[in-house]
Design a protein around this motif. Structure first.
Motif, short mmCIF file in Angstrom:
data_model
loop_
_atom_site.label_atom_id
_atom_site.label_comp_id
_atom_site.label_asym_id
_atom_site.label_seq_id
_atom_site.Cartn_x
_atom_site.Cartn_y
_atom_site.Cartn_z
N ALA A 114 -0.47 3.05 -6.80
CA ALA A 114 0.21 3.74 -5.71
C ALA A 114 0.22 5.26 -5.95
CB ALA A 114 1.64 3.22 -5.58
N LYS A 115 0.40 5.66 -7.21
CA LYS A 115 0.36 7.10 -7.52
C LYS A 115 -1.04 7.66 -7.29
CE LYS A 115 2.57 8.98 -10.91
NZ LYS A 115 3.06 9.33 -12.25
N MET B 259 0.84 -1.20 0.00
CA MET B 259 0.00 0.00 0.00
C MET B 259 0.87 1.23 0.00
SD MET B 259 -2.84 1.12 2.83
CE MET B 259 -1.55 1.45 4.05
N ALA B 260 0.45 2.23 -0.74
CA ALA B 260 1.19 3.48 -0.77
C ALA B 260 1.09 4.14 0.59
CB ALA B 260 0.64 4.41 -1.84
N ALA B 261 2.24 4.60 1.12
CA ALA B 261 2.25 5.21 2.44
C ALA B 261 1.67 6.60 2.38
CB ALA B 261 3.68 5.25 2.97
N PHE B 262 1.32 7.13 3.55
CA PHE B 262 0.87 8.50 3.64
C PHE B 262 2.03 9.43 3.42
CE2 PHE B 262 -2.40 6.57 6.49
CZ PHE B 262 -3.44 6.78 5.62
N PRO B 263 1.76 10.66 3.01
CA PRO B 263 2.82 11.64 2.84
C PRO B 263 3.60 11.82 4.13
CG PRO B 263 0.75 12.45 1.96
CD PRO B 263 0.45 11.21 2.67
N GLY B 264 4.90 11.92 3.98
CA GLY B 264 5.74 12.15 5.13
C GLY B 264 6.31 10.88 5.70
N SER B 265 5.80 9.72 5.29
CA SER B 265 6.35 8.46 5.78
C SER B 265 7.37 7.95 4.77
CB SER B 265 5.21 7.45 5.94
OG SER B 265 4.52 7.29 4.73
N PRO B 266 8.11 6.89 5.09
CA PRO B 266 9.12 6.38 4.15
C PRO B 266 8.50 6.01 2.82
CG PRO B 266 9.36 5.38 6.33
CD PRO B 266 8.10 6.16 6.35
N PRO C 288 6.91 4.42 -0.24
CA PRO C 288 6.03 3.25 -0.23
C PRO C 288 6.63 2.07 -0.96
CG PRO C 288 5.22 4.89 -1.78
CD PRO C 288 6.34 5.53 -1.02
N THR C 289 6.38 0.89 -0.42
CA THR C 289 6.83 -0.34 -1.05
C THR C 289 5.60 -1.17 -1.37
OG1 THR C 289 8.85 -0.31 0.24
CG2 THR C 289 8.24 -2.42 -0.78
N ILE C 290 5.49 -1.62 -2.58
CA ILE C 290 4.31 -2.37 -2.99
C ILE C 290 4.45 -3.82 -2.56
CG2 ILE C 290 2.97 -3.20 -4.97
CD1 ILE C 290 3.74 -0.64 -6.38
N VAL C 291 3.59 -4.25 -1.66
CA VAL C 291 3.65 -5.62 -1.14
C VAL C 291 2.27 -6.24 -1.17
CG1 VAL C 291 5.67 -5.24 0.33
CG2 VAL C 291 3.40 -4.66 1.19
N ARG C 292 1.49 -5.94 -2.17
CA ARG C 292 0.10 -6.40 -2.18
C ARG C 292 0.00 -7.92 -2.25
NH1 ARG C 292 -0.13 -1.46 -4.53
NH2 ARG C 292 -1.80 -0.11 -3.74
#
Length: 403
Positions: A120-121, A1-8, A10-14
């Motif tokens: 994610a975008k 899942m795409a992370a919220f802004p400000g977090s590391p 995002p890594t796609i692990v669906r």
């Protein structure tokens, strides 16, 4: 899942996540419900510094630079340039990383991986409140999505984003798009979810009868917790039904519904609002209506319609009361509704002038006389008018045929 802004980044692990794609989309947008509620409350009371601080905290923590600009323009706030620069820097970094991964996926990976980066975008643009780029990313992701169920889930996510951005034309377009996809073979659960999304759109558009019918179809199968809790859904269902349905339908589909009955006691004044009008307890109904109207003014979906609902329910109550009488004194009618004679006289005069009530007031005798509409004569006149139009069309057609 795409992370919220400000977090590391995002890594796609669906593939390995325990959450479904739809659940991830819902989680990514969940905070927007709270944020939009806060902005609505601030709009009601622009001097509430506590609410403003809560809004800015969410915007800052999630680096919502585009949405911060919208807020500043809408509320007349002075833009904090340092905050804006920091949030834009984080946004640019996140998006550059996603663009790099997309370029790599196009060259080295398959269609599924490309689609996941587009998704994610889309999630990221949703999370920072960038409307134009959210729509662009949505279209790109939808084009890459093959599975029908995933397409419908993506459209639901776009509807939630449009509700957050308060773009009801965008909501309407995507509700229609969801219907088109459902006709291709959508499953039962998504079909029911669409009814809730569409019903909420109709509430926003003040089309309460359609909203009520859609909501009532889903009372026993509700699963749209990403939009609202179940008790809120029942609350909205009762409100829409009270305005949009007649007395018989209200009794059969709402008052007697077990799912509604179990929730009524959890919401203040809702039970008396629903049942007192049906039982002709007009004094109780007017007191409940006053409290419900005050609550609606603090609900972001119902606030624009609070005065309308209050007015329509008063007209409905007056009509129901007067239908039982040929004439009644103003004093006894005022006592039945728990209001003063002066208030009743003023309200009846206004509704009579706007042709909402079929009655007349005898101020000398202090009596309200009901004017019975002659339905037989009305039907006769309508038949004659329609017959004349039909004959005119036939005559025109005969002249064309003879030529």
């Amino acid at each position: 899942m795409a992370a919220f802004p400000g977090s590391p980044r995002p890594t796609i692990v669906r593939e390995t996540s325990s959450l479904t794609e739809q659940e991830q989309l819902e989680r990514a947008q969940r905070f927007q419900l709270e944020l939009r509620k806060l902005t609505f409350l601030f709009q009601k009371d622009p001097r509430n510094e506590q609410v403003k601080a809560q809004i800015l905290a969410i915007v800052s923590n999630r680096n919502m630079a585009p949405f911060y600009q919208v807020l500043c323009d809408g509320f007349g706030w002075t833009v904090d340039q340092a905050l804006m620069a920091r949030m834009k820097a984080v946004n640019d970094t996140e998006l550059a990383a996603l663009d790099a991964r997309l370029a790599d996926a196009v060259e080295n990976l398959g269609e599924n991986e490309i689609r996941e980066i587009h998704l994610a975008k889309f999630e990221y643009y949703c999370s920072i409140g960038d409307k134009e780029k959210t729509v662009t990313a949505f279209n790109e992701c939808l084009e890459k999505t093959m599975a029908l169920g995933q397409k419908i889930d993506l459209v639901f996510s776009m509807i939630r984003a449009a509700l957050f951005l308060q773009d009801y034309k965008l909501v309407e377009r995507n509700v229609k798009k969801a219907h088109q996809l459902q006709e291709l073979g959508g499953d039962w659960e998504r079909r029911n979810k669409l009814k809730v999304y569409e019903g909420l759109y109709y509430v926003c558009m003040r089309r309460f009868k359609k909203a009520a019918l859609l909501f009532l179809d889903c009372v026993s199968t509700f699963s749209c917790y990403e939009l609202m809790p179940y008790n809120t859904f029942v609350y909205y269902t009762v409100l829409a039904a009270m305005v949009g349905l007649d007395r018989v339908a209200l009794r059969d589909r709402v008052i007697s519904a077990p799912e509604v009955i179990t929730v009524l006691h959890e919401i203040p004044y809702l039970e008396s609002f629903l049942t007192s009008l049906y039982k002709c307890k007009y004094n109780t109904f007017f007191m409940a209506l006053a409290h419900i109207t005050d609550d609606l003014k603090l609900d972001r979906y119902w606030s624009p319609h609070a005065s309308y609902l209050c007015r329509e329910m008063r007209v409905h109550a007056y009509n129901q009361f007067l239908s039982s009488y040929r004439s009644v004194t103003l004093d006894s009618m005022a006592r039945a509704f728990g209001i003063t004679v002066q208030t009743l006289d003023r309200e009846l005069s206004r509704f009579i002038a706007s042709k909402r009530l079929n009655c007349k007031i005898d101020k000398v005798g202090g009596i309200v006389e009901t004017v019975r509409s002659d339905s037989k004569n009305a039907q006769y006149r309508a038949t004659i008018t329609e017959g004349d139009l039909l004959l005119a069309h036939i005559q025109k057609l005969s002249r064309v045929i003879h030529v």
